[in-house]
Enzyme design. Sequence first.
Site, mmCIF file in Angstrom:
data_model
loop_
_atom_site.group_PDB
_atom_site.id
_atom_site.type_symbol
_atom_site.label_atom_id
_atom_site.label_comp_id
_atom_site.label_asym_id
_atom_site.label_seq_id
_atom_site.Cartn_x
_atom_site.Cartn_y
_atom_site.Cartn_z
ATOM 1 N N ASP A 8 0.880 -1.158 0.000
ATOM 2 C CA ASP A 8 0.000 0.000 0.000
ATOM 3 C C ASP A 8 0.926 1.219 0.000
ATOM 4 O O ASP A 8 2.076 1.122 0.437
ATOM 5 C CB ASP A 8 -0.895 -0.022 1.241
ATOM 6 C CG ASP A 8 -1.802 1.186 1.324
ATOM 7 O OD1 ASP A 8 -2.409 1.549 0.304
ATOM 8 O OD2 ASP A 8 -1.895 1.774 2.410
ATOM 9 N N ASP A 10 0.149 5.108 0.939
ATOM 10 C CA ASP A 10 0.018 6.046 2.061
ATOM 11 C C ASP A 10 -0.078 5.296 3.383
ATOM 12 O O ASP A 10 -0.956 4.453 3.564
ATOM 13 C CB ASP A 10 -1.196 6.947 1.864
ATOM 14 C CG ASP A 10 -1.115 7.746 0.567
ATOM 15 O OD1 ASP A 10 0.007 8.130 0.171
ATOM 16 O OD2 ASP A 10 -2.162 7.968 -0.062
ATOM 17 N N ASP A 16 1.129 9.241 5.992
ATOM 18 C CA ASP A 16 -0.221 9.488 5.492
ATOM 19 C C ASP A 16 -0.801 10.723 6.168
ATOM 20 O O ASP A 16 -1.227 10.674 7.308
ATOM 21 C CB ASP A 16 -1.114 8.272 5.755
ATOM 22 C CG ASP A 16 -2.471 8.396 5.088
ATOM 23 O OD1 ASP A 16 -2.767 9.456 4.491
ATOM 24 O OD2 ASP A 16 -3.244 7.420 5.163
ATOM 25 N N TYR A 19 -4.870 12.248 1.552
ATOM 26 C CA TYR A 19 -4.943 12.706 0.148
ATOM 27 C C TYR A 19 -3.645 13.377 -0.302
ATOM 28 O O TYR A 19 -3.624 14.528 -0.708
ATOM 29 C CB TYR A 19 -6.151 13.617 -0.064
ATOM 30 C CG TYR A 19 -7.445 12.944 0.303
ATOM 31 C CD1 TYR A 19 -7.939 11.898 -0.479
ATOM 32 C CD2 TYR A 19 -8.158 13.325 1.429
ATOM 33 C CE1 TYR A 19 -9.120 11.251 -0.133
ATOM 34 C CE2 TYR A 19 -9.345 12.692 1.781
ATOM 35 C CZ TYR A 19 -9.811 11.655 0.992
ATOM 36 O OH TYR A 19 -10.976 11.024 1.336
ATOM 37 N N THR A 50 -2.669 0.921 -4.587
ATOM 38 C CA THR A 50 -3.156 1.997 -3.730
ATOM 39 C C THR A 50 -4.526 2.506 -4.153
ATOM 40 O O THR A 50 -4.757 2.766 -5.335
ATOM 41 C CB THR A 50 -2.123 3.157 -3.691
ATOM 42 O OG1 THR A 50 -2.612 4.217 -2.878
ATOM 43 C CG2 THR A 50 -1.779 3.689 -5.068
ATOM 44 N N GLN A 52 -6.946 5.464 -4.407
ATOM 45 C CA GLN A 52 -6.741 6.911 -4.538
ATOM 46 C C GLN A 52 -8.080 7.594 -4.844
ATOM 47 O O GLN A 52 -8.270 8.196 -5.894
ATOM 48 C CB GLN A 52 -5.701 7.209 -5.628
ATOM 49 C CG GLN A 52 -4.297 6.758 -5.278
ATOM 50 C CD GLN A 52 -3.688 7.580 -4.157
ATOM 51 O OE1 GLN A 52 -3.864 8.790 -4.092
ATOM 52 N NE2 GLN A 52 -2.974 6.921 -3.254
ATOM 53 N N CYS A 98 -16.258 -0.671 -7.858
ATOM 54 C CA CYS A 98 -15.378 -1.119 -8.945
ATOM 55 C C CYS A 98 -14.653 -2.399 -8.528
ATOM 56 O O CYS A 98 -14.652 -2.762 -7.357
ATOM 57 C CB CYS A 98 -14.366 -0.022 -9.270
ATOM 58 S SG CYS A 98 -13.213 0.258 -7.911
ATOM 59 N N ARG A 101 -10.828 -1.461 -6.417
ATOM 60 C CA ARG A 101 -10.678 -0.864 -5.079
ATOM 61 C C ARG A 101 -10.540 -1.941 -3.995
ATOM 62 O O ARG A 101 -11.392 -2.805 -3.857
ATOM 63 C CB ARG A 101 -11.862 0.052 -4.763
ATOM 64 C CG ARG A 101 -11.673 0.792 -3.456
ATOM 65 C CD ARG A 101 -12.756 1.820 -3.211
ATOM 66 N NE ARG A 101 -12.561 2.426 -1.908
ATOM 67 C CZ ARG A 101 -11.691 3.414 -1.647
ATOM 68 N NH1 ARG A 101 -10.994 3.940 -2.625
ATOM 69 N NH2 ARG A 101 -11.548 3.872 -0.431
ATOM 70 N N LYS A 128 -4.244 -0.840 6.512
ATOM 71 C CA LYS A 128 -5.691 -0.889 6.712
ATOM 72 C C LYS A 128 -6.174 -2.325 6.572
ATOM 73 O O LYS A 128 -5.584 -3.130 5.841
ATOM 74 C CB LYS A 128 -6.409 -0.005 5.687
ATOM 75 C CG LYS A 128 -6.117 1.476 5.899
ATOM 76 C CD LYS A 128 -6.966 2.351 5.005
ATOM 77 C CE LYS A 128 -6.759 3.816 5.313
ATOM 78 N NZ LYS A 128 -5.391 4.269 5.171
#
Length: 178
Positions: A8, A10, A16, A19, A50, A52, A98, A101, A128
């Site tokens: 991953d 961030d 992190d 954004y 990742t 985003q 989607c 993700r 996460k």
Amino acid sequence: MNKAVFFDRDGVINKDFGYIYKQEDFVFNEGVFDLLKFCKEQGFLLFVITNQSGIARGYYTIEDFKTLSAYMQNELKKKLGFGFDSIYFCPHLPQEECVCRKPKTGMIDQAKKDYDIKLSDCFIIGDKISDMQAGQKAQIAYKILVGKAPKKEIRFITNIHIVQNAKEIREVMHRILH
């Protein structure tokens, strides 16, 4: 067949702050250079996978993301002599459902197809639970979670290791591989 480490971005590769899309906000996490060097020395391909959603939210553009990715790759090449083999990203919102993700496996599936990956020889490293869930669904052998996870969220995830930093990631990988 190849083996790989899926990172991953961030929270794992860089700090992190939420954004991240500007070079001045991109700060490599301590120990990440040693970790990447170790992975490469062990013969792993290195991928970024990742989410985003900042793109779909309008915080930044795909071009902004690609510019920052190029900056990250250039910094790694300057420091280590190599960068990531590929960077996969999902620009969608969670509610768009989607296939790319995380916790879905679209980015992993694409890397497997692109590079002939044997997922049972691979690692996924994330901060996460969705990273770990994607690894589990894709049947990646080893999952490393940076940070904390409630016990109920990880009880269905096999071969999970919980660490606090890049140094501990390297130690876990070394134990598994040797």
